[in-house]
Every structure is written in structure tokens, then in C-alpha cells.
Design an enzyme around this catalytic site. Structure first.
Site, PDB file in Angstrom:
ATOM      1  N   GLU A 211       9.879 -20.209  23.503  1.00  0.00           N
ATOM      2  CA  GLU A 211      10.357 -18.886  23.086  1.00  0.00           C
ATOM      3  C   GLU A 211      10.688 -18.079  24.338  1.00  0.00           C
ATOM      4  O   GLU A 211      10.039 -18.248  25.377  1.00  0.00           O
ATOM      5  CB  GLU A 211       9.270 -18.137  22.312  1.00  0.00           C
ATOM      6  CG  GLU A 211       8.834 -18.812  21.021  1.00  0.00           C
ATOM      7  CD  GLU A 211       7.710 -18.032  20.357  1.00  0.00           C
ATOM      8  OE1 GLU A 211       7.989 -17.378  19.362  1.00  0.00           O
ATOM      9  OE2 GLU A 211       6.564 -18.069  20.844  1.00  0.00           O
TER      10      GLU A 211
ATOM     11  N   HIS B  53       6.697 -22.331   8.148  1.00  0.00           N
ATOM     12  CA  HIS B  53       8.144 -22.237   7.950  1.00  0.00           C
ATOM     13  C   HIS B  53       8.909 -23.292   8.744  1.00  0.00           C
ATOM     14  O   HIS B  53      10.064 -23.565   8.446  1.00  0.00           O
ATOM     15  CB  HIS B  53       8.657 -20.819   8.241  1.00  0.00           C
ATOM     16  CG  HIS B  53       8.611 -20.425   9.669  1.00  0.00           C
ATOM     17  ND1 HIS B  53       7.503 -19.889  10.262  1.00  0.00           N
ATOM     18  CD2 HIS B  53       9.554 -20.504  10.628  1.00  0.00           C
ATOM     19  CE1 HIS B  53       7.776 -19.647  11.533  1.00  0.00           C
ATOM     20  NE2 HIS B  53       8.997 -20.002  11.782  1.00  0.00           N
TER      21      HIS B  53
ATOM     22  N   LYS C 244       5.589 -18.760  25.530  1.00  0.00           N
ATOM     23  CA  LYS C 244       6.375 -17.537  25.451  1.00  0.00           C
ATOM     24  C   LYS C 244       6.999 -17.255  26.817  1.00  0.00           C
ATOM     25  O   LYS C 244       6.511 -17.763  27.817  1.00  0.00           O
ATOM     26  CB  LYS C 244       5.463 -16.375  25.053  1.00  0.00           C
ATOM     27  CG  LYS C 244       4.915 -16.551  23.649  1.00  0.00           C
ATOM     28  CD  LYS C 244       4.399 -15.258  23.090  1.00  0.00           C
ATOM     29  CE  LYS C 244       4.028 -15.395  21.631  1.00  0.00           C
ATOM     30  NZ  LYS C 244       5.193 -15.546  20.740  1.00  0.00           N
TER      31      LYS C 244
ATOM     32  N   HIS D  58       2.538 -25.460  13.707  1.00  0.00           N
ATOM     33  CA  HIS D  58       3.935 -25.906  13.786  1.00  0.00           C
ATOM     34  C   HIS D  58       4.105 -27.238  14.533  1.00  0.00           C
ATOM     35  O   HIS D  58       4.751 -28.157  14.049  1.00  0.00           O
ATOM     36  CB  HIS D  58       4.812 -24.858  14.486  1.00  0.00           C
ATOM     37  CG  HIS D  58       4.740 -23.499  13.855  1.00  0.00           C
ATOM     38  ND1 HIS D  58       4.741 -23.310  12.497  1.00  0.00           N
ATOM     39  CD2 HIS D  58       4.667 -22.258  14.390  1.00  0.00           C
ATOM     40  CE1 HIS D  58       4.684 -22.011  12.236  1.00  0.00           C
ATOM     41  NE2 HIS D  58       4.633 -21.355  13.364  1.00  0.00           N
TER      42      HIS D  58
ATOM     43  N   ASP E  23      -1.881 -20.416  17.604  1.00  0.00           N
ATOM     44  CA  ASP E  23      -0.716 -19.788  16.985  1.00  0.00           C
ATOM     45  C   ASP E  23       0.423 -20.781  16.744  1.00  0.00           C
ATOM     46  O   ASP E  23       1.176 -20.627  15.790  1.00  0.00           O
ATOM     47  CB  ASP E  23      -0.221 -18.642  17.897  1.00  0.00           C
ATOM     48  CG  ASP E  23       0.757 -17.726  17.188  1.00  0.00           C
ATOM     49  OD1 ASP E  23       0.460 -17.337  16.041  1.00  0.00           O
ATOM     50  OD2 ASP E  23       1.805 -17.394  17.767  1.00  0.00           O
TER      51      ASP E  23
ATOM     52  N   ARG F  65       0.799  -1.225   0.000  1.00  0.00           N
ATOM     53  CA  ARG F  65       0.000   0.000   0.000  1.00  0.00           C
ATOM     54  C   ARG F  65       0.833   1.278   0.000  1.00  0.00           C
ATOM     55  O   ARG F  65       0.403   2.301  -0.500  1.00  0.00           O
ATOM     56  CB  ARG F  65      -0.934  -0.021   1.204  1.00  0.00           C
ATOM     57  CG  ARG F  65      -2.337   0.351   0.792  1.00  0.00           C
ATOM     58  CD  ARG F  65      -3.355   0.114   1.805  1.00  0.00           C
ATOM     59  NE  ARG F  65      -2.875  -0.021   3.166  1.00  0.00           N
ATOM     60  CZ  ARG F  65      -3.690  -0.138   4.184  1.00  0.00           C
ATOM     61  NH1 ARG F  65      -4.992  -0.112   3.994  1.00  0.00           N
ATOM     62  NH2 ARG F  65      -3.236  -0.288   5.398  1.00  0.00           N
TER      63      ARG F  65
HETATM   64  P1  NAD Z   1       2.818  -6.080   8.384  1.00  0.00           P
HETATM   65  O1  NAD Z   1       1.638  -5.450   9.031  1.00  0.00           O
HETATM   66  O2  NAD Z   1       4.180  -5.717   8.860  1.00  0.00           O
HETATM   67  O3  NAD Z   1       2.775  -5.740   6.817  1.00  0.00           O
HETATM   68  C1  NAD Z   1       1.589  -5.776   6.092  1.00  0.00           C
HETATM   69  C2  NAD Z   1       1.868  -5.469   4.630  1.00  0.00           C
HETATM   70  O4  NAD Z   1       0.612  -5.521   3.947  1.00  0.00           O
HETATM   71  C3  NAD Z   1       2.439  -4.078   4.358  1.00  0.00           C
HETATM   72  O5  NAD Z   1       3.392  -4.184   3.314  1.00  0.00           O
HETATM   73  C4  NAD Z   1       1.236  -3.275   3.877  1.00  0.00           C
HETATM   74  O6  NAD Z   1       1.565  -2.233   2.968  1.00  0.00           O
HETATM   75  C5  NAD Z   1       0.463  -4.349   3.154  1.00  0.00           C
HETATM   76  N1  NAD Z   1      -0.973  -4.025   3.041  1.00  0.00           N
HETATM   77  C6  NAD Z   1      -1.837  -3.761   4.037  1.00  0.00           C
HETATM   78  N2  NAD Z   1      -3.064  -3.505   3.538  1.00  0.00           N
HETATM   79  C7  NAD Z   1      -2.959  -3.613   2.191  1.00  0.00           C
HETATM   80  C8  NAD Z   1      -3.874  -3.469   1.128  1.00  0.00           C
HETATM   81  N3  NAD Z   1      -5.147  -3.158   1.313  1.00  0.00           N
HETATM   82  N4  NAD Z   1      -3.417  -3.664  -0.127  1.00  0.00           N
HETATM   83  C9  NAD Z   1      -2.119  -3.982  -0.364  1.00  0.00           C
HETATM   84  N5  NAD Z   1      -1.217  -4.147   0.608  1.00  0.00           N
HETATM   85  C10 NAD Z   1      -1.629  -3.963   1.872  1.00  0.00           C
HETATM   86  O7  NAD Z   1       2.574  -7.645   8.435  1.00  0.00           O
HETATM   87  P2  NAD Z   1       3.649  -8.829   8.524  1.00  0.00           P
HETATM   88  O8  NAD Z   1       4.093  -8.977   9.931  1.00  0.00           O
HETATM   89  O9  NAD Z   1       4.693  -8.636   7.474  1.00  0.00           O
HETATM   90  O10 NAD Z   1       2.758 -10.111   8.205  1.00  0.00           O
HETATM   91  C11 NAD Z   1       2.318 -10.444   6.906  1.00  0.00           C
HETATM   92  C12 NAD Z   1       1.677 -11.830   6.929  1.00  0.00           C
HETATM   93  O11 NAD Z   1       2.639 -12.782   7.363  1.00  0.00           O
HETATM   94  C13 NAD Z   1       0.491 -11.958   7.891  1.00  0.00           C
HETATM   95  O12 NAD Z   1      -0.421 -12.896   7.351  1.00  0.00           O
HETATM   96  C14 NAD Z   1       1.135 -12.558   9.138  1.00  0.00           C
HETATM   97  O13 NAD Z   1       0.198 -13.273   9.911  1.00  0.00           O
HETATM   98  C15 NAD Z   1       2.154 -13.473   8.498  1.00  0.00           C
HETATM   99  N6  NAD Z   1       3.285 -13.806   9.354  1.00  0.00           N
HETATM  100  C16 NAD Z   1       4.129 -12.828   9.793  1.00  0.00           C
HETATM  101  C17 NAD Z   1       5.218 -13.173  10.582  1.00  0.00           C
HETATM  102  C18 NAD Z   1       6.193 -12.130  11.047  1.00  0.00           C
HETATM  103  O14 NAD Z   1       7.182 -12.513  11.649  1.00  0.00           O
HETATM  104  N7  NAD Z   1       5.978 -10.864  10.805  1.00  0.00           N
HETATM  105  C19 NAD Z   1       5.439 -14.503  10.934  1.00  0.00           C
HETATM  106  C20 NAD Z   1       4.573 -15.482  10.465  1.00  0.00           C
HETATM  107  C21 NAD Z   1       3.505 -15.111   9.676  1.00  0.00           C
END
Ligand code: NAD
Length: 498
Positions: free
Chosen positions: A227, A189, A346, A251, A246, A61
Site C-alpha cells: 500500500e 473482501h 504501508k 488477506h 491486519d 446511531r
Molecule cells: P465507522 O466508524 O465509520 O462507522 C461506524 C458505524 O457504526 C456508524 O454508522 C455508526 O453510527 C454505527 N454505530 C456505532 N455505534 C453504534 C451503536 N451502538 N449502535 C448502532 N450503530 C452504531 O466504521 P467503518 O470504517 O465503516 O467500519 C465498520 C466495520 O467495517 C468495522 O468492523 C471495520 O473494522 C470494518 N472495516 C472497515 C473498512 C473501511 O474501509 N472503513 C475496511 C475493512 C473493514
């Protein structure tokens, strides 16, 4: 080509480049993309696995151009790339393959630009949904509307995949409207970790273990994912989820499947996933007195000490667990009578993920009672220090009769295989599998649904009974009654060791 395995000169490094690809990362500015996906892709680039004409297209976004995005990627590599090496020229060359499109998953902005970029490239097309699960359906629909959901395209879907059986079924049905099952890569993962694949290599590549891998010889199996971090900034999300949803539903269940499944006929995606599914379907329901929950307490210390779980999530009456421990059984011929214990939490004493197979004692000790009771223990460490240790009983060296001691046969991968063995992170391995079109290490829709079908009654039971998690000390190994769960069975948890 240099040999990566210095300690084992007979092993040659073999990095086989994948087919040319375009990888679109929806959510390319997010936390996951910056911490894992982009640094991982850079490592694959350095390793020579990314073909010349591969492109990575960030799509999110945030309003920025490709140059600003490249700067962000470069910063992410510097911050999260660990010991990733590479000259300034290498980095420049990697960044030249990166583009950015500002896009709205729910609107029209950016889609025609993305469509233009992806038109008729003749390359593998992969779309990584690294955004909130609430947007998965929108993205799938938009990709179809804009002609990008062609039969060769692949989508990669992050966790959480639903929050119960009903929502997982809905999500599967939504994705199935636009993509075939063999185009959907549901990421866990944990399955991308080197040791997890080694678990299969150890089991099915050696004659030594498989004949003993059953209820007759195995006393019990433990799986621990501990963790040290708390819920941190994810409090609001986590409090709606909890450790069961979670961690256990995905996992720990996946690890349980790999340790308990029957040998698949071939190492191919459906053969492996069929066997995993059978394990989940053979799991007994968990009895209420075979599962305990906890919430961590505040850390002792000054005002900088970590807050309690309830403080961290901002709800003094929260009933969500940050720790869970349980015992379950697999009702099939191989495992009938062997308990499987799982725990995760955790703010535990150390960051450690480990699977332990505890074998039974020998049927008769020829060395007499004074030699003591000994058991072989096979422990498979996922993190940190990925490796496998087998506890073997030997004679204590020196004179003085037949005293027995247990010593570890230790294979820590980083020591045995050199530093590079640790350099392949789960995410980069899995992304390369997506490009290769290999789904073996990804969850199939029916697997995810079966896992929720087992998990749902446990969570519903807590809600119906109004159960409240018990407190446990930050930096401990969980609640007192989790130790009791083992003690009642005359067993004990392995120490949570870093
Ligand atoms: P985040 O909130 O940091 O990033 C979200 C991303 O989505 C941003 O790039 C934002 O610009 C984009 N976005 C939001 N709304 C949007 C829209 N309407 N159109 C287009 N893009 C849009 O989230 P994150 O932590 O990177 O997590 C992303 C996914 O990965 C989630 O499903 C989360 O559950 C999963 N996940 C994250 C982690 C982690 O360590 N961060 C671990 C496991 C799983």
C-alpha cells in the site's frame, strides 16, 4: 442486452437477478457503507441484478429520517461511485428502495421499528454488521431477542474477526449462540476480487497448470500486498493491530490457501473451505529468522510531507509493525521444500497486490550457456489492473543465432474484457453471494481460528523477545532485511510495480 465484452464478442453479458431481499446495514452511515457497500449496491442495481422489491435499510446511531439518509447515500454514490453511470431517474428509483432506522446496538432504541419493517416479508433477510467488532455480539443477541434471527436470516461480519485465537473463539461461540454456521458470512473482501476467482479458474479449469503446480516444478511463490497509504486517521486502531494481524492473518493467508490448496471435488462452499483449512493446518511455524518487521520513516520533504509511523500513531516507542515479510513452508506432499514468501506494508513504493508463481529452470538448456537461464513466471495481479501474466521464453527476433528472451503473455482484464470487467467491486460481488446463499468466498469459523493459531506464536515471539521493528524509507519496498531474507536463498522479490 448489450455485450459488455467488446473485445471478446463471443462472450455474452449474463446478469442474473437475485431473489427479492431486504438488506439491513448496521453501521449504514459509516465509512465502509459510504465508500463501498452503498455505491456497490447501486452498481448492482444499474446492472439489473436487484429485484424490484429489494430494500436496503440503513441502521445506525445517527438521528435522521429516511429522506436525509437517501441524501447521504446519493452523496456517497457521487463521491465514491467512481465511473458509475446512471440517469437521474435510475438514481431516484434506487433511492426509493432505501430506508433508515435510528438504532442502538446496545440499547432498545429502534429495534421495534426494525422488527416491524422485517415482519413476514417472505424475502431473503440479510444483516450486514458494518460496525465495530465490539458490537457484533450485541447485534446478534438483539436480532434474536426481537425475533429476527430466524433460520433463513444471514449475517455478514466484517473484519477484524478477533485479535488472537482466544478472542476469535469467543466471537465464534457468541455468534453460534444465535446463528448456525451456514448463516454466518465472514467477509474477506480479497476473496471477492475478480482475479482471486480467476486464480481458481486458471488452476482448475485448464489442463496446462495443475500438473506443474507442485514442488517438483515450482521454485517458489511470492505474495505481495503493498500500500502507498500510511495509517492515516486509523493510527490508534492500527497500532493495536499491526500488519501481521491486519493483513497477513486474513488477506494474505486467504491468498496463500487458494494458490496452494488441493483441487476441491466440487466448487461448493464446504469442499473449497475444507481444502483451504488443510493448507493452514499444514503451515510450518515461522522461525524467528524467517520473518522481519518494519516501521516506515517520515517522508523526506517540507512540513507537508507524511510523518513517520511512530508520529502518525502518536507513540514514539511503538513496537507495532507497518511492514512484515516472511518465509514459510507447507508441509504436505505437494509443497514439501517449496518456500512461500509473503510481504505487506504501508507507505511502500506503489499500490500493488500480486501473487507470483516462479517455476524452476528447465533441467537442461539445449541452447548452451550463452542463452542464459530462464524461468516461467506466472503473476496474478489483484490490484491495480487486475489480470494475469505468464512469462514465456522465446527466441529474440532477427538473425544472430539463438538468443532467448522472456516475453509476457498478458491478460489485463480491463483490456481483454472491456471496461465493465473492472466495474464489479469485491464488495458488491460478495453481497450478491450473501443474497444467493453462497458461502464459497467467505471464511468459515474453523478457518479463521486455524489462521490465528498459526499467527499467535509469531506475535507472542516478538513480544517475548522484545523485538523492535526496523525502520524503512517511505516510498521504498520495505526493510533492508526483507531483501536479505530473499537474497540468502538466492532469490529476489518482484519489483513492486503500480
Ligand atoms: P465507522 O466508524 O465509520 O462507522 C461506524 C458505524 O457504526 C456508524 O454508522 C455508526 O453510527 C454505527 N454505530 C456505532 N455505534 C453504534 C451503536 N451502538 N449502535 C448502532 N450503530 C452504531 O466504521 P467503518 O470504517 O465503516 O467500519 C465498520 C466495520 O467495517 C468495522 O468492523 C471495520 O473494522 C470494518 N472495516 C472497515 C473498512 C473501511 O474501509 N472503513 C475496511 C475493512 C473493514
Amino acid at each position: 442486452m448489450t455485450n459488455r465484452y467488446e473485445a471478446m464478442p463471443h462472450i455474452e453479458s449474463r446478469v442474473i437477478p437475485v431473489d427479492p431481499f431486504d438488506l439491513v446495514i448496521f453501521g449504514g452511515t459509516g465509512d465502509l457503507a459510504r465508500r463501498k457497500i452503498l455505491p456497490g449496491l447501486y452498481r448492482r442495481f444499474i446492472a439489473g441484478q436487484m429485484p424490484r422489491d429489494a430494500r436496503i435499510i440503513g441502521a445506525a446511531r445517527g438521528d435522521m429520517d429516511s429522506d436525509a439518509y437517501r441524501k447521504m447515500v446519493s452523496d456517497a454514490i457521487a463521491e465514491f461511485g467512481g465511473q458509475t453511470k446512471g440517469s437521474a431517474d435510475t438514481l431516484k428509483s434506487f433511492l426509493s428502495r432505501i430506508l433508515y432506522v435510528t438504532i442502538d446496538a446496545r440499547g432498545e432504541a429502534g429495534w421495534s421499528e426494525l422488527q416491524e419493517l422485517m415482519k413476514g416479508t417472505g424475502k431473503v433477510e440479510a444483516y450486514y454488521f458494518s460496525v465495530s467488532p465490539a458490537l457484533f455480539g450485541d447485534l446478534a443477541e438483539r436480532l434474536q431477542q426481537w425475533g429476527m434471527a430466524n433460520s433463513d436470516a444471514r449475517i455478514v461480519v466484517e473484519k477484524p474477526f478477533g485479535r488472537d485465537l482466544e478472542t476469535a473463539k469467543e466471537l465464534n461461540a457468541t455468534l453460534a449462540r444465535y446463528f448456525e454456521e451456514d448463516q454466518i458470512y465472514r467477509i474477506d473482501h480479497y476473496l471477492g476480487k475478480e482475479t482471486v476467482q480467476n486464480l481458481m479458474a486458471v488452476r482448475f479449469g485448464n489442463m496446462l497448470f495443475e500438473p506443474l503446480w507442485n514442488a517438483q516444478y515450482v521454485d517458489h511463490i511470492q505474495i505481495t500486498v503493498a500500500e502507498t497509504v500510511g495509517v492515516g486517521g486509523r493510527g490508534e486502531y492500527y497500532d493495536k493491530s499491526g500488519a501481521m494481524r491486519d493483513m497477513v492473518q486474513n488477506h494474505l493467508m486467504q491468498l496463500l490457501c487458494l494458490i496452494a490448496m488441493e483441487p476441491p471435488a466440487r466448487f461448493d462452499p464446504d469442499a473449497v473451505r475444507d481444502e483451504k483449512l488443510k493448507v493452514i493446518r499444514a503451515l510450518d511455524p515461522v522461525l524467528p529468522h524467517h520473518i522481519v518487521r518494519g516501521q516506515y520513516e517520515a517522508e523526506a520533504g517540507d512540513e507537508n510531507a507524511h510523518p513517520s509511523y511512530r508520529e502518525a500513531v502518536g507513540d514514539p516507542r511503538s513496537k507495532t509493525e507497518s511492514f512484515v515479510a516472511l518465509k514459510t513452508h507447507i508441509s504436505n506432499w505437494r509443497w514439501s521444500g517449496t518456500p512461500f514468501y509473503m510481504r505487506t506494508g504501508k507507505r511502500m513504493s506503489a499500490r500493488s497486490s500480486e501473487i507470483t508463481v516462479v517455476f524452476k529452470e528447465t533441467p537442461h538448456s539445449i541452447f548452451g550457456a550463452e542463452a542464459g537461464q530462464h524461468r516461467n513466471v506466472l503473476s496474478i495481479r489483484l490490484q491495480p489492473n487486475e489480470g494475469i501474466t505468464l512469462g514465456v521464453t522465446i527466441k529474440e527476433p532477427g538473425p544472430g543465432g539463438m538468443r532467448l528472451i522472456d516475453v509476457p503473455l498478458d491478460m489485463t482484464f480491463s483490456e481483454a474484457l472491456g471496461d465493465d470487467a473492472e466495474q464489479v467491486d469485491a464488495y458488491e460481488r460478495l453481497i450478491m453471494d450473501v443474497i444467493r446463499g453462497n458461502q464459497t468466498l467467505f471464511m468459515r469459523g474453523d478457518e479463521v481460528e486455524a489462521a490465528w493459531a498459526w499467527t499467535d506464536p509469531i506475535i507472542q515471539g516478538w513480544q517475548t523477545r522484545g523485538e523492535v521493528p526496523k525502520p524503512y524509507d517511505s516510498g521504498s519496498d520495505g526493510t533492508v532485511d526483507s531483501r536479505e531474507l530473499m537474497r540468502r536463498d538466492g532469490r529476489e522479490w518482484r519489483e513492486v510495480a503500480p
